[in-house]
Design a protein around this motif. Sequence first.
Motif, PDB file in Angstrom:
ATOM      1  N   SER A  87       1.848   5.072   3.217  1.00 10.20           N
ATOM      2  CA  SER A  87       0.495   4.547   2.997  1.00 10.20           C
ATOM      3  C   SER A  87      -0.626   5.407   3.589  1.00 10.20           C
ATOM      4  CB  SER A  87       0.386   3.133   3.582  1.00 10.20           C
ATOM      5  OG  SER A  87       0.620   3.138   4.975  1.00 10.20           O
ATOM      6  N   LEU A  98      -5.031  -3.366   6.963  1.00  8.35           N
ATOM      7  CA  LEU A  98      -5.741  -4.266   7.875  1.00  8.35           C
ATOM      8  C   LEU A  98      -7.089  -3.736   8.326  1.00  8.35           C
ATOM      9  CD1 LEU A  98      -2.645  -5.218  10.070  1.00  8.35           C
ATOM     10  CD2 LEU A  98      -3.660  -6.571   8.220  1.00  8.35           C
ATOM     11  N   GLY A  99      -7.450  -2.537   7.872  1.00  6.33           N
ATOM     12  CA  GLY A  99      -8.743  -1.973   8.229  1.00  6.33           C
ATOM     13  C   GLY A  99      -8.852  -1.639   9.708  1.00  6.33           C
ATOM     14  N   HIS A 100     -10.092  -1.564  10.188  1.00  7.20           N
ATOM     15  CA  HIS A 100     -10.319  -1.182  11.584  1.00  7.20           C
ATOM     16  C   HIS A 100      -9.758  -2.225  12.553  1.00  7.20           C
ATOM     17  CE1 HIS A 100     -12.103   0.923  14.920  1.00  7.20           C
ATOM     18  NE2 HIS A 100     -12.740  -0.177  15.312  1.00  7.20           N
ATOM     19  N   ILE A 101      -9.759  -3.484  12.124  1.00 10.58           N
ATOM     20  CA  ILE A 101      -9.194  -4.535  12.976  1.00 10.58           C
ATOM     21  C   ILE A 101      -7.714  -4.261  13.228  1.00 10.58           C
ATOM     22  CG2 ILE A 101      -8.565  -6.983  13.072  1.00 10.58           C
ATOM     23  CD1 ILE A 101     -11.139  -7.619  11.588  1.00 10.58           C
ATOM     24  N   GLY A 102      -7.016  -3.811  12.190  1.00 13.04           N
ATOM     25  CA  GLY A 102      -5.595  -3.468  12.334  1.00 13.04           C
ATOM     26  C   GLY A 102      -5.405  -2.328  13.312  1.00 13.04           C
ATOM     27  N   PHE A 103      -6.294  -1.326  13.207  1.00 11.63           N
ATOM     28  CA  PHE A 103      -6.232  -0.185  14.134  1.00 11.63           C
ATOM     29  C   PHE A 103      -6.375  -0.677  15.574  1.00 11.63           C
ATOM     30  CE2 PHE A 103      -7.947   3.153  16.734  1.00 11.63           C
ATOM     31  CZ  PHE A 103      -7.363   4.329  16.268  1.00 11.63           C
ATOM     32  N   GLU A 147      -4.314   0.826   9.281  1.00 11.14           N
ATOM     33  CA  GLU A 147      -5.645   0.808   8.669  1.00 11.14           C
ATOM     34  C   GLU A 147      -5.676   0.520   7.167  1.00 11.14           C
ATOM     35  OE1 GLU A 147      -8.974   3.061  11.211  1.00 11.14           O
ATOM     36  OE2 GLU A 147      -7.712   4.392  10.021  1.00 11.14           O
ATOM     37  N   PRO A 148      -4.775   1.114   6.355  1.00 12.48           N
ATOM     38  CA  PRO A 148      -4.885   0.860   4.910  1.00 12.48           C
ATOM     39  C   PRO A 148      -4.868  -0.623   4.548  1.00 12.48           C
ATOM     40  CG  PRO A 148      -3.406   2.681   5.318  1.00 12.48           C
ATOM     41  CD  PRO A 148      -3.721   2.095   6.656  1.00 12.48           C
ATOM     42  N   TYR A 164       0.814  -1.217   0.000  1.00 16.44           N
ATOM     43  CA  TYR A 164       0.000   0.000   0.000  1.00 16.44           C
ATOM     44  C   TYR A 164       0.848   1.267   0.000  1.00 16.44           C
ATOM     45  CZ  TYR A 164      -4.060  -2.911   1.033  1.00 16.44           C
ATOM     46  OH  TYR A 164      -5.058  -3.858   0.966  1.00 16.44           O
TER      47      TYR A 164
END
Length: 432
Positions: free
Chosen positions: A240, A262-267, A259-260, A167
């Motif tokens: 990213s 893994l999305g909110h789960i990554g956050f 986030e880019p 990313y």
Amino acid sequence: MRTIGLLGAISIGIGGMVGGGIFAVLGEAVSLAHGATAVAFGIAGLVAILTAYSYAKLSVTYQSEGGTVTFIDKAFGDNILSGSVNLMLWLSYLVTISLYATAFASYGETFFAHKNIWLHHGLITISIILPAIINLVSASFVGKSETVIVVIKVSLLILVIVAGASYVDSARLSPAHWGNSFSIVVAGMIIFVAYEGFELIANSAEDIKEPNKNLPRAFYASVIIVIALYVLISIITVGSVSEDALMKAKDYALAIAAEPALGHIGFVLVASAALLSTFSAINATIYGNARLGYIVAKDGKLPRSLMDEAKSGVPFKGVVYTTVLSLILANSIDLTEIAIIGSAGFLLIFFIVNVSAFRLQKEIQANRYIVFTSSIFAFLALVTLLYHTYSSNPHAVIIFISFIVVSLFFELAYGRYIRGQLFNRKYKVPKK
């Protein structure tokens, strides 16, 4: 009996560095270096690896739990300089506790829909008081799980790096988006506190197997691994995520970087890792600082009350003093100032350690050119940081100088009226 192998020693160094620093100061670096954030971390890493050479040589020759304190005493003797640095080191660890607590609060707030000043200071206070209680009740509670915690936080950083690699927009990293040369160097010096921690290997020197071989390897390997981690995570973050988004989330920039890919789960994962990491770092630093006070007090250089121990073997008053002063600092100084003061404090101490290595070069069999270069780099780094900060944030410089003044005056007063003498003589340890 020596019980720590090479991997264990490396774990101590990595765990000390990847505590709360990277979670707290990444946004600070981006605000100054912009697209060159990875370069800033590399510059700070250069100062760290040069200083690690001095620590490696000193640790092999003078294996003691006193670590930094012992090295400075060996080089300069028991005098106003070594006595003042002892207290300055103790104060600098208070600043790192404050930095970790502020980072804990910043990431903790992301789990709440509504933020306010009471929530922020409440989280700061909880993050210091709970580890203090753990230290007084069972200091080994988090200590025994430190290796697991190190694996968790390093694994999550690697996950962010690997997942986010595709990313990265290389245009965001181009020189066109860099800060000017001076601001890049300043950024590296402000976030230098993220490299503080490798010196803890020296405090464990007496317990490390085959110290002549493993101590140098542990210092170099831990610093090099952390430099690589920091540089790569900087590239992923800046490459990213837009700078506007990073500046809006400056205090928890690392969570945004996940986030880019893994999305909110990554956050949530990174924010959770930050809470675990900073909490663990606070617990370890409170214990370490209490022990530092105990060691220095045992040598007669700080009030003997710091030698008081609870039944658990923990210096009770040392934990209490560390906790109270950390609470005051963390709740009264903002994150930027804490990072500046912490970095300046350790740059000053590392400069003195490098000079110590230069003075003891024959005894420790060090290359004089390397330790001389290390001393110059640490000194220039400190001067650069203070010069920039004086024009942009004079309050932070005033606090840092006040730490030095307090350390000097305390040593003058305590040395004159309690020990009865100051310069180049063994201190008289007061009777119980």
